[in-house]
Design a protein around this motif. Structure first.
Motif, PDB file in Angstrom:
ATOM      1  N   ASP A  10       0.823  -1.217   0.000  1.00 54.86           N
ATOM      2  CA  ASP A  10       0.000   0.000   0.000  1.00 54.86           C
ATOM      3  C   ASP A  10       0.853   1.262   0.000  1.00 54.86           C
ATOM      4  O   ASP A  10       0.630   2.188  -0.764  1.00 54.86           O
ATOM      5  N   ARG A  11       1.848   1.287   0.903  1.00 56.72           N
ATOM      6  CA  ARG A  11       2.621   2.526   1.069  1.00 56.72           C
ATOM      7  C   ARG A  11       4.069   2.420   0.654  1.00 56.72           C
ATOM      8  O   ARG A  11       4.773   3.424   0.608  1.00 56.72           O
ATOM      9  N   LEU A  12       4.510   1.186   0.377  1.00 49.70           N
ATOM     10  CA  LEU A  12       5.952   0.960   0.187  1.00 49.70           C
ATOM     11  C   LEU A  12       6.279   0.351  -1.164  1.00 49.70           C
ATOM     12  O   LEU A  12       5.447  -0.324  -1.775  1.00 49.70           O
ATOM     13  N   LEU A  13       7.523   0.613  -1.545  1.00 51.63           N
ATOM     14  CA  LEU A  13       8.127  -0.061  -2.678  1.00 51.63           C
ATOM     15  C   LEU A  13       9.331  -0.797  -2.109  1.00 51.63           C
ATOM     16  O   LEU A  13      10.133  -0.183  -1.390  1.00 51.63           O
ATOM     17  N   LEU A  14       9.439  -2.090  -2.389  1.00 54.91           N
ATOM     18  CA  LEU A  14      10.643  -2.826  -2.010  1.00 54.91           C
ATOM     19  C   LEU A  14      11.402  -3.092  -3.294  1.00 54.91           C
ATOM     20  O   LEU A  14      10.895  -3.769  -4.191  1.00 54.91           O
ATOM     21  N   ARG A  15      12.601  -2.535  -3.386  1.00 61.08           N
ATOM     22  CA  ARG A  15      13.392  -2.648  -4.620  1.00 61.08           C
ATOM     23  C   ARG A  15      14.832  -2.979  -4.274  1.00 61.08           C
ATOM     24  O   ARG A  15      15.265  -2.766  -3.140  1.00 61.08           O
ATOM     25  N   PRO A  16      15.603  -3.472  -5.239  1.00 67.82           N
ATOM     26  CA  PRO A  16      17.017  -3.727  -4.956  1.00 67.82           C
ATOM     27  C   PRO A  16      17.734  -2.421  -4.586  1.00 67.82           C
ATOM     28  O   PRO A  16      17.375  -1.347  -5.086  1.00 67.82           O
ATOM     29  N   PHE A  17      18.739  -2.525  -3.714  1.00 65.32           N
ATOM     30  CA  PHE A  17      19.581  -1.353  -3.435  1.00 65.32           C
ATOM     31  C   PHE A  17      20.417  -1.031  -4.658  1.00 65.32           C
ATOM     32  O   PHE A  17      20.754  -1.909  -5.450  1.00 65.32           O
ATOM     33  N   ARG A  18      20.774   0.248  -4.816  1.00 64.58           N
ATOM     34  CA  ARG A  18      21.717   0.651  -5.863  1.00 64.58           C
ATOM     35  C   ARG A  18      22.793   1.525  -5.237  1.00 64.58           C
ATOM     36  O   ARG A  18      22.599   2.046  -4.118  1.00 64.58           O
ATOM     37  N   SER A  19      23.888   1.700  -5.960  1.00 63.47           N
ATOM     38  CA  SER A  19      25.043   2.363  -5.347  1.00 63.47           C
ATOM     39  C   SER A  19      24.702   3.777  -4.858  1.00 63.47           C
ATOM     40  O   SER A  19      25.223   4.229  -3.845  1.00 63.47           O
ATOM     41  N   GLY A  20      23.787   4.444  -5.553  1.00 65.88           N
ATOM     42  CA  GLY A  20      23.413   5.802  -5.160  1.00 65.88           C
ATOM     43  C   GLY A  20      22.690   5.882  -3.826  1.00 65.88           C
ATOM     44  O   GLY A  20      22.506   6.981  -3.275  1.00 65.88           O
ATOM     45  N   ASP A  21      22.298   4.734  -3.259  1.00 68.61           N
ATOM     46  CA  ASP A  21      21.615   4.716  -1.957  1.00 68.61           C
ATOM     47  C   ASP A  21      22.600   4.852  -0.793  1.00 68.61           C
ATOM     48  O   ASP A  21      22.172   5.012   0.359  1.00 68.61           O
ATOM     49  N   ALA A  22      23.906   4.741  -1.095  1.00 68.92           N
ATOM     50  CA  ALA A  22      24.886   4.631  -0.003  1.00 68.92           C
ATOM     51  C   ALA A  22      24.793   5.777   1.016  1.00 68.92           C
ATOM     52  O   ALA A  22      24.799   5.519   2.225  1.00 68.92           O
ATOM     53  N   PRO A  23      24.689   7.044   0.601  1.00 66.73           N
ATOM     54  CA  PRO A  23      24.620   8.110   1.624  1.00 66.73           C
ATOM     55  C   PRO A  23      23.400   7.969   2.536  1.00 66.73           C
ATOM     56  O   PRO A  23      23.504   8.185   3.749  1.00 66.73           O
ATOM     57  N   ASP A  24      22.260   7.600   1.987  1.00 70.32           N
ATOM     58  CA  ASP A  24      21.060   7.415   2.820  1.00 70.32           C
ATOM     59  C   ASP A  24      21.254   6.244   3.784  1.00 70.32           C
ATOM     60  O   ASP A  24      20.850   6.307   4.948  1.00 70.32           O
ATOM     61  N   VAL A  25      21.853   5.151   3.281  1.00 71.88           N
ATOM     62  CA  VAL A  25      22.102   3.993   4.145  1.00 71.88           C
ATOM     63  C   VAL A  25      22.993   4.406   5.312  1.00 71.88           C
ATOM     64  O   VAL A  25      22.715   4.089   6.485  1.00 71.88           O
ATOM     65  N   GLN A  26      24.044   5.143   5.014  1.00 73.98           N
ATOM     66  CA  GLN A  26      24.964   5.555   6.083  1.00 73.98           C
ATOM     67  C   GLN A  26      24.247   6.428   7.117  1.00 73.98           C
ATOM     68  O   GLN A  26      24.431   6.254   8.323  1.00 73.98           O
ATOM     69  N   ASP A  27      23.406   7.353   6.647  1.00 73.98           N
ATOM     70  CA  ASP A  27      22.661   8.230   7.568  1.00 73.98           C
ATOM     71  C   ASP A  27      21.725   7.433   8.465  1.00 73.98           C
ATOM     72  O   ASP A  27      21.664   7.645   9.667  1.00 73.98           O
ATOM     73  N   LEU A  28      20.973   6.516   7.852  1.00 72.28           N
ATOM     74  CA  LEU A  28      19.931   5.802   8.601  1.00 72.28           C
ATOM     75  C   LEU A  28      20.533   4.719   9.490  1.00 72.28           C
ATOM     76  O   LEU A  28      20.157   4.576  10.659  1.00 72.28           O
ATOM     77  N   ALA A  29      21.462   3.948   8.929  1.00 75.51           N
ATOM     78  CA  ALA A  29      22.023   2.806   9.655  1.00 75.51           C
ATOM     79  C   ALA A  29      23.100   3.236  10.643  1.00 75.51           C
ATOM     80  O   ALA A  29      23.502   2.455  11.509  1.00 75.51           O
ATOM     81  N   GLY A  30      23.567   4.474  10.516  1.00 74.89           N
ATOM     82  CA  GLY A  30      24.640   4.954  11.386  1.00 74.89           C
ATOM     83  C   GLY A  30      24.179   5.337  12.778  1.00 74.89           C
ATOM     84  O   GLY A  30      24.994   5.685  13.632  1.00 74.89           O
ATOM     85  N   VAL A  31      22.887   5.268  13.046  1.00 71.76           N
ATOM     86  CA  VAL A  31      22.335   5.647  14.351  1.00 71.76           C
ATOM     87  C   VAL A  31      22.439   4.455  15.303  1.00 71.76           C
ATOM     88  O   VAL A  31      22.030   3.332  14.954  1.00 71.76           O
ATOM     89  N   TYR A  32      22.982   4.676  16.507  1.00 72.22           N
ATOM     90  CA  TYR A  32      23.226   3.557  17.432  1.00 72.22           C
ATOM     91  C   TYR A  32      21.958   2.769  17.726  1.00 72.22           C
ATOM     92  O   TYR A  32      21.971   1.536  17.764  1.00 72.22           O
ATOM     93  N   ASP A  33      20.838   3.454  17.948  1.00 72.29           N
ATOM     94  CA  ASP A  33      19.608   2.733  18.305  1.00 72.29           C
ATOM     95  C   ASP A  33      19.092   1.866  17.156  1.00 72.29           C
ATOM     96  O   ASP A  33      18.304   0.947  17.395  1.00 72.29           O
ATOM     97  N   VAL A  34      19.476   2.162  15.947  1.00 69.49           N
ATOM     98  CA  VAL A  34      19.152   1.280  14.818  1.00 69.49           C
ATOM     99  C   VAL A  34      20.118   0.086  14.844  1.00 69.49           C
ATOM    100  O   VAL A  34      19.706  -1.077  14.829  1.00 69.49           O
ATOM    101  N   ALA A  35      21.411   0.365  14.928  1.00 67.39           N
ATOM    102  CA  ALA A  35      22.432  -0.697  14.874  1.00 67.39           C
ATOM    103  C   ALA A  35      22.253  -1.710  15.995  1.00 67.39           C
ATOM    104  O   ALA A  35      22.408  -2.920  15.797  1.00 67.39           O
ATOM    105  N   ARG A  36      21.906  -1.253  17.200  1.00 66.42           N
ATOM    106  CA  ARG A  36      21.939  -2.153  18.361  1.00 66.42           C
ATOM    107  C   ARG A  36      20.882  -3.254  18.296  1.00 66.42           C
ATOM    108  O   ARG A  36      21.027  -4.286  18.936  1.00 66.42           O
ATOM    109  N   GLY A  37      19.838  -3.060  17.488  1.00 64.02           N
ATOM    110  CA  GLY A  37      18.832  -4.115  17.346  1.00 64.02           C
ATOM    111  C   GLY A  37      19.219  -5.162  16.322  1.00 64.02           C
ATOM    112  O   GLY A  37      18.572  -6.213  16.225  1.00 64.02           O
TER     113      GLY A  37
END
Ligand SMILES: CC(C)(COP(=O)(O)OP(=O)(O)OC[C@H]1O[C@@H](n2cnc3c(N)ncnc32)[C@H](O)[C@@H]1OP(=O)(O)O)[C@@H](O)C(=O)NCCC(=O)NCCS
Length: 182
Positions: A10-37
């Protein structure tokens, strides 16, 4: 294995990652409360790690051991997280894992993504079993697995060593026939 398709919910698209996603991945995954789970996200998140990880995803997909999707908000075309299956083809089973950026928690997005991934795993990949461990101290993840109807299979004491501490794990699983019976 064929390249991962794009899945729509309904609200999401699940697609393969591409190289241009790297900065967003680093921003989102770089948060400790995300990593610790999670089992695998490093913290602090090093420069270059997201690029390496995205390249590895493709190699593992080619080897047939992984399917992984970027979770994207359809309306805004915004990357908000990751979800995937580590596949053991010999056993026709897979371990599911996921993370979402913290600003996007508690809006039902992970539950929506998990439902789509289960359908893909059972109907398209013809897996027999999909399971998901979560840390005992991460009840939000357990709640997601309960909401999608996965069965609680027990606890594993001090199963993983994460950031210098042994952590207890709760295990959930779902079989192909249970998924079909819905
Ligand atoms: C776990 C995670 C993916 C959940 O994503 P999400 O999009 O917020 O999940 P949803 O909104 O679909 O569902 C979350 C549920 O947990 C509940 N929840 C949130 N915090 C909770 C807590 N501390 N205790 C119990 N339940 C909690 C929410 O209320 C919601 O349940 P509800 O719909 O019955 O109200 C997200 O928190 C995350 O990325 N965490 C960091 C990475 C991680 O832990 N990955 C999981 C590895 S197993």
């Amino acid at each position: 294995m064929a390249p991962s398709p794009t899945l729509n919910t309904d609200r999401l698209l699940l697609r393969p990652f591409r190289s241009g996603d790297a900065p967003d991945v680093q921003d989102l995954a770089g948060v400790y409360d995300v990593a610790r789970g999670t089992l695998i996200l490093p913290h602090p998140y090093p420069d270059g790690e997201a690029e390496r990880w995205i390249a590895d995803l493709q190699r593992e997909a080619d080897a047939g051991t992984l399917v992984n999707f970027a979770i994207v908000l359809r309306e805004e075309n915004r990357l908000i997280g990751s979800i995937g299956l580590d596949i053991a083809a010999t056993h026709r089973h897979a371990r599911m894992s996921y993370w979402l950026g913290q600003p996007y928690w508690n809006r039902g997005y992970c539950t929506e993504a998990v439902r789509a991934l289960l359908a893909y795993g059972f109907r398209q990949l013809h897996l027999h079993r999909i399971y998901a461990p979560h840390f005992l101290n991460n009840p939000a993840s357990g709640r997601v697995l309960q909401k999608v109807g996965m069965a609680y299979e027990g606890g594993l004491r001090e199963h993983y060593l994460r950031f210098g501490r042994y952590v207890d794990v709760e295990l959930y699983g779902l079989l192909e026939n249970e998924f079909d019976q819905r």
